[in-house]
Design an enzyme around this catalytic site. Sequence first.
Site, PDB file in Angstrom:
ATOM      1  N   LYS A  10       0.855  -1.045  -0.035  1.00  0.00           N
ATOM      2  CA  LYS A  10       0.109   0.120  -0.038  1.00  0.00           C
ATOM      3  C   LYS A  10       0.879   1.276  -0.111  1.00  0.00           C
ATOM      4  O   LYS A  10       2.123   1.290   0.234  1.00  0.00           O
ATOM      5  CB  LYS A  10      -0.926   0.146   1.228  1.00  0.00           C
ATOM      6  N   SER A 144       9.820  -0.321   4.612  1.00  0.00           N
ATOM      7  CA  SER A 144       9.985   0.933   3.502  1.00  0.00           C
ATOM      8  C   SER A 144       8.917   1.615   3.719  1.00  0.00           C
ATOM      9  O   SER A 144       8.590   2.685   2.925  1.00  0.00           O
ATOM     10  CB  SER A 144      10.674   0.626   2.195  1.00  0.00           C
ATOM     11  N   GLY A 145       7.653   1.253   4.165  1.00  0.00           N
ATOM     12  CA  GLY A 145       6.309   2.074   4.500  1.00  0.00           C
ATOM     13  C   GLY A 145       5.445   1.516   3.464  1.00  0.00           C
ATOM     14  O   GLY A 145       4.578   2.384   3.086  1.00  0.00           O
ATOM     15  N   GLY A 147       3.733  -1.310   3.397  1.00  0.00           N
ATOM     16  CA  GLY A 147       3.068  -2.273   4.061  1.00  0.00           C
ATOM     17  C   GLY A 147       3.377  -3.572   3.574  1.00  0.00           C
ATOM     18  O   GLY A 147       2.348  -4.511   3.606  1.00  0.00           O
ATOM     19  N   GLU A 193      -0.840  -8.010  12.671  1.00  0.00           N
ATOM     20  CA  GLU A 193      -0.256  -6.655  12.746  1.00  0.00           C
ATOM     21  C   GLU A 193       0.058  -6.079  14.068  1.00  0.00           C
ATOM     22  O   GLU A 193       0.980  -5.538  14.427  1.00  0.00           O
ATOM     23  CB  GLU A 193      -1.186  -5.868  11.740  1.00  0.00           C
ATOM     24  N   ASP A 204      -3.245  -0.292   6.746  1.00  0.00           N
ATOM     25  CA  ASP A 204      -2.526  -1.151   5.923  1.00  0.00           C
ATOM     26  C   ASP A 204      -3.114  -2.655   5.577  1.00  0.00           C
ATOM     27  O   ASP A 204      -3.195  -2.889   4.529  1.00  0.00           O
ATOM     28  CB  ASP A 204      -0.948  -1.648   6.476  1.00  0.00           C
TER      29      ASP A 204
END
Length: 378
Positions: A10, A144-145, A147, A193, A204
Site C-alpha cells: 500500500k 520501507s512504508g 505495508g 499486525e 495497511d
Amino acid sequence: MEVKARAPGKIILAGEHAVVHGSTAVAAAIDLYTYVTLRLPLQSAENNDRLTLQLKDLSLEFSWSISRLKEVIPYDSSTSSPSTPASCSGETLKSIAVLVEEQNIPEEKIWLSSGISTFLCLYTSIRGFNPATVIITTELPYGSGLGSSAAFCVALTSALIASSSSDKTHGEGWTSLDETNLELLNKWAFEGEKIIHGKPSGIDNTVSAYGNMIKFCSGEITRLQSNMPLRMLITNTKVGRNTKALVSGVSERTVRHPDAMNSVFNAVDSISKELAAIIQSKDEISVAEKEESVKELMEINQGLLQSMGVSHSSIDTVIRTTLKHKLTSKLTGAGGGGCVLTLLPTGTVVDKVVEELESSGFQCFTALIGGNGAEICF
C-alpha cells in the site's frame, strides 16, 4: 494439496501524520505483492510431522516438529476457532518466543522475530497443529512504508482460510475471496499486525485485504471506488526511519505551535477529501485534468509535510530529480527516508528519471494504484 495466495502492498496518497491529529488520510493498494504458497502433505508423506516456513527472498528456512508446537503452545480447542479472530494472549506469545529463539535467527536478521511469531500465532490459531510447508516471496521491500508486514499477514491468512474452507473451487488463475471471508481474513490479519507493530491503525491490512482505496479518519475506515487510472513511480530511498520518533516530533511541534499546526492539519484534511472526490468522480472531466489536480494536491501536501518536519535530505533529492523531468513527488508514510511517490501522468516515459534516481543509489518501482486486494489460487 497446495493453495497460493497473494496480497498487495500500500501507499498513503495523502494525510500521513495529520491523520494522528484527526485529519483524513487516503491510502491505496499497489500492484506489488507478497505471495504465500501453503503445501499440505499427504498422510503418507515423510514430512507430515513438521511445520516449515521458507522465506525464499532471504534464503532462510525455519522448521518445528508438530509435537514440539503442541508441547509449547497453549491451545484450547473449545475457545479457538478459525471463524472467530482473537488476539494472541501474552502467555501464548511468550511460549511462541521460545520456539522462535530455538531457531537461532542470524543477528542481522533478528528483526524477523516478530514476523515469525506472527506466523506461528496465525497458523496455529487458524489451522491448529497440522503439518505444512509455507513458502513466502515478496515484491515489496521490507520496512520501507509500503505495508510489507500487512501484505504478509493478509496473504498468509488468505491461504490459511482458503485451505480450511470446504469450497475449494478450482477456478482459472487468481480469484478474489467473497465478502464474508475478506472480512474474516482482515480481522485475523489485524491481529497479526498487532503482534508486529503493537498498536496499528488497521489501514495497511484493510487496503491489502480489500484492495482499491480507502479513506481513514478518527478510526473510521471507508472503502473508495477509484474511477481513474493512476500510475506512480515509487522510489525507495533505502534510508531507515524511526516512525515512533517522527510521530512524536510532529506532536511536540503541535504542542509548541498549536494554532499553526492545527491549520496545517486542517489543510491536509481538505487535500485528502478533495483527492478522494477526484479519484471517485464520474464527471466528464478529462483524465489529464484530473491528473493535474492530483499533481497540485500532492505538491501542496509535500509542502505541509515539510512544515511538520518529517522530510529528509534523501526525499528532497528525489523531489529535485523528478522535478527536473517535470514530475511531482511527495513522501509516503512516516517520512524521514522511506519511500517517495512520483505521479506519472498518462504517457510518461520513466526511463531517464529512473536511471538518474538509481545512479544516486535509490531503488525504483512503477506501480498501478488502486488494484485488487487479496486473491487465492488453487
